[in-house]
Design a protein around this motif. Structure first.
Motif, PDB file in Angstrom:
ATOM      1  N   SER A 102     -25.335  -9.447  18.531  1.00  0.00           N
ATOM      2  CA  SER A 102     -24.606 -10.513  17.833  1.00  0.00           C
ATOM      3  C   SER A 102     -24.834 -10.411  16.337  1.00  0.00           C
ATOM      4  N   SER A 103     -23.935 -11.006  15.589  1.00  0.00           N
ATOM      5  CA  SER A 103     -24.088 -11.001  14.129  1.00  0.00           C
ATOM      6  C   SER A 103     -25.353 -11.756  13.722  1.00  0.00           C
ATOM      7  N   VAL A 104     -25.754 -12.742  14.517  1.00  0.00           N
ATOM      8  CA  VAL A 104     -26.988 -13.488  14.235  1.00  0.00           C
ATOM      9  C   VAL A 104     -28.187 -12.557  14.317  1.00  0.00           C
ATOM     10  N   ASP A 105     -28.267 -11.770  15.405  1.00  0.00           N
ATOM     11  CA  ASP A 105     -29.376 -10.827  15.557  1.00  0.00           C
ATOM     12  C   ASP A 105     -29.314  -9.744  14.481  1.00  0.00           C
ATOM     13  N   GLU A 106     -28.113  -9.285  14.186  1.00  0.00           N
ATOM     14  CA  GLU A 106     -27.952  -8.248  13.152  1.00  0.00           C
ATOM     15  C   GLU A 106     -28.468  -8.746  11.804  1.00  0.00           C
ATOM     16  N   THR A 107     -28.127  -9.976  11.465  1.00  0.00           N
ATOM     17  CA  THR A 107     -28.580 -10.558  10.205  1.00  0.00           C
ATOM     18  C   THR A 107     -30.096 -10.719  10.169  1.00  0.00           C
ATOM     19  N   THR A 108     -30.664 -11.146  11.290  1.00  0.00           N
ATOM     20  CA  THR A 108     -32.118 -11.328  11.349  1.00  0.00           C
ATOM     21  C   THR A 108     -32.840 -10.006  11.125  1.00  0.00           C
ATOM     22  N   PHE A 109     -32.379  -8.957  11.816  1.00  0.00           N
ATOM     23  CA  PHE A 109     -33.025  -7.649  11.653  1.00  0.00           C
ATOM     24  C   PHE A 109     -32.862  -7.128  10.225  1.00  0.00           C
ATOM     25  N   ARG A 110     -31.684  -7.352   9.629  1.00  0.00           N
ATOM     26  CA  ARG A 110     -31.484  -6.912   8.253  1.00  0.00           C
ATOM     27  C   ARG A 110     -32.451  -7.617   7.315  1.00  0.00           C
TER      28      ARG A 110
ATOM     29  N   ILE B 267      -9.713 -11.999  -5.477  1.00  0.00           N
ATOM     30  CA  ILE B 267      -9.908 -13.455  -5.411  1.00  0.00           C
ATOM     31  C   ILE B 267      -8.825 -14.060  -4.526  1.00  0.00           C
ATOM     32  N   GLU B 268      -7.591 -13.615  -4.745  1.00  0.00           N
ATOM     33  CA  GLU B 268      -6.439 -14.146  -4.004  1.00  0.00           C
ATOM     34  C   GLU B 268      -6.566 -13.893  -2.501  1.00  0.00           C
ATOM     35  N   SER B 269      -7.081 -12.707  -2.130  1.00  0.00           N
ATOM     36  CA  SER B 269      -7.180 -12.341  -0.713  1.00  0.00           C
ATOM     37  C   SER B 269      -8.499 -12.768  -0.073  1.00  0.00           C
ATOM     38  N   SER B 270      -9.361 -13.422  -0.861  1.00  0.00           N
ATOM     39  CA  SER B 270     -10.681 -13.840  -0.376  1.00  0.00           C
ATOM     40  C   SER B 270     -11.467 -12.655   0.189  1.00  0.00           C
ATOM     41  N   LYS B 271     -11.400 -11.529  -0.512  1.00  0.00           N
ATOM     42  CA  LYS B 271     -12.112 -10.329  -0.069  1.00  0.00           C
ATOM     43  C   LYS B 271     -13.603 -10.601  -0.006  1.00  0.00           C
ATOM     44  N   GLN B 272     -14.248 -10.047   1.038  1.00  0.00           N
ATOM     45  CA  GLN B 272     -15.664 -10.320   1.259  1.00  0.00           C
ATOM     46  C   GLN B 272     -16.529  -9.072   1.116  1.00  0.00           C
ATOM     47  N   ARG B 273     -17.769  -9.297   0.724  1.00  0.00           N
ATOM     48  CA  ARG B 273     -18.791  -8.256   0.813  1.00  0.00           C
ATOM     49  C   ARG B 273     -19.282  -8.229   2.243  1.00  0.00           C
ATOM     50  N   GLY B 274     -19.088  -7.082   2.903  1.00  0.00           N
ATOM     51  CA  GLY B 274     -19.425  -7.000   4.315  1.00  0.00           C
ATOM     52  C   GLY B 274     -20.883  -7.220   4.614  1.00  0.00           C
ATOM     53  N   ASP B 275     -21.765  -6.782   3.710  1.00  0.00           N
ATOM     54  CA  ASP B 275     -23.194  -6.896   3.988  1.00  0.00           C
ATOM     55  C   ASP B 275     -23.726  -8.308   3.807  1.00  0.00           C
ATOM     56  N   LEU B 276     -23.053  -9.113   2.968  1.00  0.00           N
ATOM     57  CA  LEU B 276     -23.526 -10.473   2.706  1.00  0.00           C
ATOM     58  C   LEU B 276     -22.653 -11.545   3.344  1.00  0.00           C
ATOM     59  N   GLY B 277     -21.403 -11.168   3.665  1.00  0.00           N
ATOM     60  CA  GLY B 277     -20.511 -12.137   4.281  1.00  0.00           C
ATOM     61  C   GLY B 277     -20.022 -13.216   3.347  1.00  0.00           C
ATOM     62  N   ILE B 278     -19.993 -12.923   2.018  1.00  0.00           N
ATOM     63  CA  ILE B 278     -19.481 -13.900   1.061  1.00  0.00           C
ATOM     64  C   ILE B 278     -18.332 -13.272   0.277  1.00  0.00           C
ATOM     65  N   THR B 279     -17.434 -14.113  -0.226  1.00  0.00           N
ATOM     66  CA  THR B 279     -16.283 -13.614  -0.960  1.00  0.00           C
ATOM     67  C   THR B 279     -16.697 -13.066  -2.314  1.00  0.00           C
ATOM     68  N   TYR B 280     -15.832 -12.208  -2.873  1.00  0.00           N
ATOM     69  CA  TYR B 280     -16.152 -11.567  -4.145  1.00  0.00           C
ATOM     70  C   TYR B 280     -16.359 -12.577  -5.273  1.00  0.00           C
ATOM     71  N   ASP B 281     -15.579 -13.665  -5.283  1.00  0.00           N
ATOM     72  CA  ASP B 281     -15.754 -14.638  -6.365  1.00  0.00           C
ATOM     73  C   ASP B 281     -17.113 -15.334  -6.260  1.00  0.00           C
ATOM     74  N   MET B 282     -17.529 -15.635  -5.027  1.00  0.00           N
ATOM     75  CA  MET B 282     -18.859 -16.224  -4.856  1.00  0.00           C
ATOM     76  C   MET B 282     -19.959 -15.206  -5.173  1.00  0.00           C
ATOM     77  N   GLU B 283     -19.678 -13.934  -4.912  1.00  0.00           N
ATOM     78  CA  GLU B 283     -20.646 -12.894  -5.262  1.00  0.00           C
ATOM     79  C   GLU B 283     -20.821 -12.800  -6.771  1.00  0.00           C
ATOM     80  N   VAL B 284     -19.751 -13.018  -7.529  1.00  0.00           N
ATOM     81  CA  VAL B 284     -19.871 -13.041  -8.988  1.00  0.00           C
ATOM     82  C   VAL B 284     -20.853 -14.129  -9.419  1.00  0.00           C
ATOM     83  N   LEU B 285     -20.724 -15.310  -8.840  1.00  0.00           N
ATOM     84  CA  LEU B 285     -21.646 -16.404  -9.174  1.00  0.00           C
ATOM     85  C   LEU B 285     -23.077 -16.047  -8.782  1.00  0.00           C
TER      86      LEU B 285
END
Length: 495
Positions: free
Chosen positions: A466-474, A78-96
């Motif tokens: 681009s990350s935009v294209d990568e996200t679209t294909f995913r 939480i302190e380091s704002s660690k992110q889930r690489g596949d979703l691009g959201i922080t772990y605390d937001m992933e908990v929610l």
């Protein structure tokens, strides 16, 4: 057509039964550490054709009246704002997000545990947020010498200092937003507290990979190593299982390394340990549901190649070291696969060589390969996407799905108002324009109707997209890989 190699219905049935058996073995209270992803396990779906990404959640729904979910998050993450690489959201937001997802399908979330709590202000803020939303929160503290200093762990100042998690149901599934969150320590702490209260609760572990009853060099298990190369996970034979039963079983290094410590903790809490090996702790039934081994082997080899290209791109971006790349090369050799085993790679490189421009290639469900190259109005990824939709919809090649009259205003918006230097449309912009055109253009409507058929298709780009294209294909379910090179020689590349 992709061959099916896994019986998903049989898996849900066998896995549910096995967990019920383990609950009964411990007298009706089991803490089940859940490794990997409960939702959207796309790795398993790729290497086990027929496995559905939400199979594990559906399996838990078979046990819904017995299941209670506890989510663990490390305060340091939480302190380091660690992110889930596949979703691009922080772990605390992933908990929610996880709480919403579990509740949305009718699974009961009992509480959240903040592990490694040191009164971090960000952790305090997150706990206040959870409390304001009516979510119960518990604190677990660092223990000096964990996990090897057993006397310091199994005592009032160790596990005894942690909050006891009040649970209501017989199966407590302990999950987390990512690795290193503290799931195992949470389970063990609960066993200590339950024992002090006179409850002989049990512990088990659920890990889909490696598959314990497949050979160590089976492509499925090698694909798991490829997927976790950055974590330094290594498949190995379980020496404790072999010594206890004379039977070979596959596990991975971290579970094998920690087992003597777990054994000692169980001995300290209960006076004995019912498990003879780390494999004994598992409840995974995946290996019993493979119906076509050849299909799964081929799917796993393709996954290893995809991981190899992903790691090479990450190395170019400075995210992993050269040793990780070498590890993936070794795994490819073990699995007997090369880039030539992925047809879209050669097709994309051929077009790039002929045009001296970036190119993309996609393999459609029937095996047809369609390509795309940079154009004045479209990037290679977007051109390939439109070409694929035209072929799937039997739309004549000379038909323009998007007229310049539609594309040019979007380009004007990008360059003259939004500050973009590249006027070519990305895949998401193409899809938006196509969906608007579908209201008045029958060909565009037919093309839009083909989007669901792209799921599971393979694609390759001769440059990093681009990350935009990568996200679209995913989101479309397209498995795309990239050559480890950028389109330009600039040092800064906008994501």
């Amino acid at each position: 057509m992709r061959r099916i190699g896994f019986d998903n219905d049989q898996y849900i049935k066998l896995q549910s039964e096995r967990i019920r058996e383990r609950i009964a073995e411990f007298g009706g209270k089991l803490y089940l550490e859940f490794g990997g992803k409960l939702f959207d396990d796309n790795h398993a779906a790729r290497v086990l054709p027929g496995f559905k990404p939400d199979s594990k959640v559906n399996m838990l729904l078979n046990l819904r009246d017995q299941v209670e979910i506890v989510i663990v998050i490390n305060a340091g993450d939480i302190e380091s704002s660690k992110q889930r690489g596949d979703l691009g959201i922080t772990y605390d937001m992933e908990v929610l997000r996880l709480i919403d997802a579990f509740r949305g399908i009718g699974l009961y979330v009992g509480s959240v545990v903040i592990a490694q709590y040191r009164e971090q202000s960000s952790a305090d803020n997150f706990m206040r947020l959870l409390d304001s939303r009516g979510v119960k929160v518990y604190r677990h503290y660092p223990i000096e010498g964990y996990p090897s200093n057993i006397p310091a762990i199994v005592c009032d100042e160790g596990f005894g200092r942690n909050d006891f998690i009040e649970t209501e149901r017989s199966l407590v599934v302990v999950t987390a937003p990512g690795p290193g969150s503290g799931k195992m320590a949470t389970c063990l702490s609960q066993l200590y507290h339950e024992h002090r209260r006179g409850v002989q609760a049990g512990y088990a572990k659920f890990e889909t990979f490696p598959i314990w009853n497949l050979p160590i060099k089976h492509p499925i298990n090698l694909a798991y190593e490829a997927a976790t190369a950055e974590l330094n996970d290594i498949n190995m034979l379980d020496p404790f299982h072999l010594n206890a039963y004379g039977v070979q079983a596959v596990n991975y290094n971290r579970d094998v390394d920690i087992f003597p410590v777990l054994n000692a903790i169980f001995q300290k809490i209960y006076g004995s340990c019912r498990y003879q090996s780390p494999t004994d702790m598992g409840v995974n039934m995946v290996g019993f549901c493979i119906t076509d081994d050849d299909a799964c082997c081929e799917a796993s080899r393709q996954e290893i190649i995809r991981r190899y290209y992903s790691i090479r791109c990450q190395a170019l971006q400075g995210l992993v070291d050269a040793e990780t790349v070498l590890k993936l090369e070794l795994l490819m050799n073990k699995a007997g696969c090369t880039p030539e085993c992925r047809p879209v790679i050669g097709s994309a490189l051929k077009v790039a060589e002929e045009t001296e421009q970036p190119a993309c290639a996609m393999q459609l469900p029937d095996g047809t390969i369609v390509t795309g190259k940079n154009k004045e109005l479209l990037g290679a990824s977007a051109a390939m996407l439109l070409n694929a939709l035209k072929i799937l919809g039997n739309i004549p090649d000379n038909i323009h799905l998007l007229s310049p009259d539609i594309i040019q205003p979007v380009q004007n918006l990008k360059v003259n108002h939004l500050g973009n230097h590249n006027p070519r449309l990305h895949t998401d912009e193409v899809l938006i324009a196509l969906s608007i055109s579908a209201a008045t253009n029958d060909y565009a409507r037919i093309a839009m109707e083909q989007l669901s058929r792209l799921s599971g298709c393979e694609a390759h780009s001769t440059v990093i997209i681009s990350s935009v294209d990568e996200t679209t294909f995913r989101k479309l379910g397209v498995n795309i890989t990239c050559e480890p090179r950028y389109q330009s020689k600039k040092l800064y590349h906008k994501k």
